[in-house]
Design a protein around this motif. Structure first.
Motif, PDB file in Angstrom:
ATOM      1  N   TYR A 183      -3.176   4.617  12.219  1.00  0.00           N
ATOM      2  CA  TYR A 183      -1.940   3.993  12.683  1.00  0.00           C
ATOM      3  C   TYR A 183      -1.236   3.169  11.611  1.00  0.00           C
ATOM      4  O   TYR A 183      -0.017   3.017  11.652  1.00  0.00           O
ATOM      5  N   ARG A 184      -2.001   2.603  10.687  1.00  0.00           N
ATOM      6  CA  ARG A 184      -1.420   1.590   9.803  1.00  0.00           C
ATOM      7  C   ARG A 184      -1.688   1.918   8.327  1.00  0.00           C
ATOM      8  O   ARG A 184      -2.826   1.965   7.886  1.00  0.00           O
ATOM      9  N   LEU A 185      -0.606   2.132   7.595  1.00  0.00           N
ATOM     10  CA  LEU A 185      -0.732   2.349   6.157  1.00  0.00           C
ATOM     11  C   LEU A 185      -1.138   1.032   5.501  1.00  0.00           C
ATOM     12  O   LEU A 185      -0.569  -0.020   5.819  1.00  0.00           O
ATOM     13  N   PRO A 186      -2.127   1.039   4.602  1.00  0.00           N
ATOM     14  CA  PRO A 186      -2.545  -0.207   3.955  1.00  0.00           C
ATOM     15  C   PRO A 186      -1.379  -0.932   3.305  1.00  0.00           C
ATOM     16  O   PRO A 186      -0.457  -0.310   2.758  1.00  0.00           O
ATOM     17  N   ALA A 187      -1.422  -2.257   3.355  1.00  0.00           N
ATOM     18  CA  ALA A 187      -0.317  -3.077   2.849  1.00  0.00           C
ATOM     19  C   ALA A 187      -0.038  -2.816   1.376  1.00  0.00           C
ATOM     20  O   ALA A 187       1.126  -2.857   0.940  1.00  0.00           O
ATOM     21  N   ASP A 188      -1.084  -2.537   0.589  1.00  0.00           N
ATOM     22  CA  ASP A 188      -0.850  -2.299  -0.835  1.00  0.00           C
ATOM     23  C   ASP A 188      -0.088  -0.989  -1.068  1.00  0.00           C
ATOM     24  O   ASP A 188       0.701  -0.882  -2.007  1.00  0.00           O
ATOM     25  N   MET A 189      -0.296   0.002  -0.184  1.00  0.00           N
ATOM     26  CA  MET A 189       0.468   1.248  -0.278  1.00  0.00           C
ATOM     27  C   MET A 189       1.929   1.009   0.059  1.00  0.00           C
ATOM     28  O   MET A 189       2.841   1.537  -0.605  1.00  0.00           O
ATOM     29  N   VAL A 190       2.178   0.235   1.101  1.00  0.00           N
ATOM     30  CA  VAL A 190       3.555  -0.071   1.497  1.00  0.00           C
ATOM     31  C   VAL A 190       4.282  -0.789   0.365  1.00  0.00           C
ATOM     32  O   VAL A 190       5.416  -0.437   0.002  1.00  0.00           O
ATOM     33  N   GLU A 191       3.622  -1.785  -0.218  1.00  0.00           N
ATOM     34  CA  GLU A 191       4.242  -2.535  -1.304  1.00  0.00           C
ATOM     35  C   GLU A 191       4.492  -1.651  -2.523  1.00  0.00           C
ATOM     36  O   GLU A 191       5.549  -1.758  -3.173  1.00  0.00           O
TER      37      GLU A 191
END
Length: 281
Positions: A22-30
């Protein structure tokens, strides 16, 4: 001796399965946000905008990032002071996968036999489990769902020492060019070097599942990671293979001791949905 119960392991794995899908890791988003600002291609920027929007929708709506919720790869580090009670460890992991993929409404993509009947197991079990014994009394679980689009572009080459670093570069470059748009870039690329045939592949898989901001502990290999990333992004494949400088967000390298006559190299690719989640019990 620390006791960890079967049910606690199963519950943890079920939770990780849903969280990872459900949730892409925050470091990937950044990293995608930074790549979007640096991407000169208008098409590439538009694609990165869409991928970021998709990640937001998935997280807010508690729905899968991608319809391919993957075969379930689990890396386990089991402390030698841990005693697992209430059932077998592998059974607990598979029970967790079963619960997570059923209760989380995740696509079941595992077939029980690969060549003839190819019947779906119906619950995404069994997991692909890589376990090792480590010092301490903790149990670390990292779950990394692996979709087929990127997994199918994996490469293993048995080089010889004379091929050297140029040979390794060529294996990585050829893998990226052969994958093209089919691996859904921007990518996270795992490279495994050394060991034996199966160890190189496992090193590449571990590398592909690392946190994005991590670096190899050996400065030489950390520098090689940066060099390979620059090389990959010079290919021009770009987001979704439509051109640009953001073919990969990161290249990770893991290595192992090897035979004097061998230089195995494996490449394992994660698509832009480079999913993983971790817990320590």
């Amino acid at each position: 001796m620390k006791e960890i119960h079967y049910n606690d392991i199963a519950q943890a794995v079920a939770r990780l399965a849903v969280e990872a899908c459900y949730r892409l890791p925050a470091d990937m988003v950044e990293a995608m946000r930074k790549a979007r600002e640096a991407e000169p291609s208008p098409v590439g920027r538009n694609i990165l905008d869409q991928l970021l929007e998709n990640a937001d929708i998935a997280a807010e709506g508690q729905i899968p990032l991608c319809q391919d919720t993957g075969i379930t790869v689990v890396f386990a580090e089991i402390g030698q002071e841990v005693h697992i009670v209430g059932g077998a460890f592998e059974d607990a992991v598979n029970e967790g996968v079963r619960r997570g993929y059923t209760d989380g409404y995740l696509r079941k993509s595992c077939v029980s036999e690969p060549l003839f009947e190819r019947k779906n197991t119906g619950d995404n079990t069994p997991a692909v489990l890589h376990a090792r014994i480590v010092p301490g009394d903790g149990l670390r679980l990292r779950l990394a769902p692996k979709g087929a689009g990127s997994e199918n572009k994996s490469v293993l080459k048995m080089l010889v020492p004379a091929d050297g670093i140029e040979g390794v570069r060529k294996v990585v470059l050829d893998a990226i060019l052969a994958a093209g748009p089919n691996s859904c870039p921007p990518l996270v690329v795992g490279v495994g070097i050394g060991g034996t045939m199966e160890m190189a592949a496992l090193c590449a898989k571990r590398a592909a599942a690392r946190d994005l901001q991590s670096h190899n502990a050996d400065a030489r290999y950390a520098a090689f990671e940066d060099e390979l990333l620059e090389m990959v992004n010079r290919t021009g494949v770009g987001p979704q293979g439509l051109g640009g400088v953001t073919t990969a967000l990161k290249v990770h390298v893991e290595w192992a001791p090897t035979h004097i006559a061998s230089l195995p190299v494996a490449v394992n690719i994660n698509c832009h949905a480079a999913r993983h989640a971790e817990i320590v019990l």
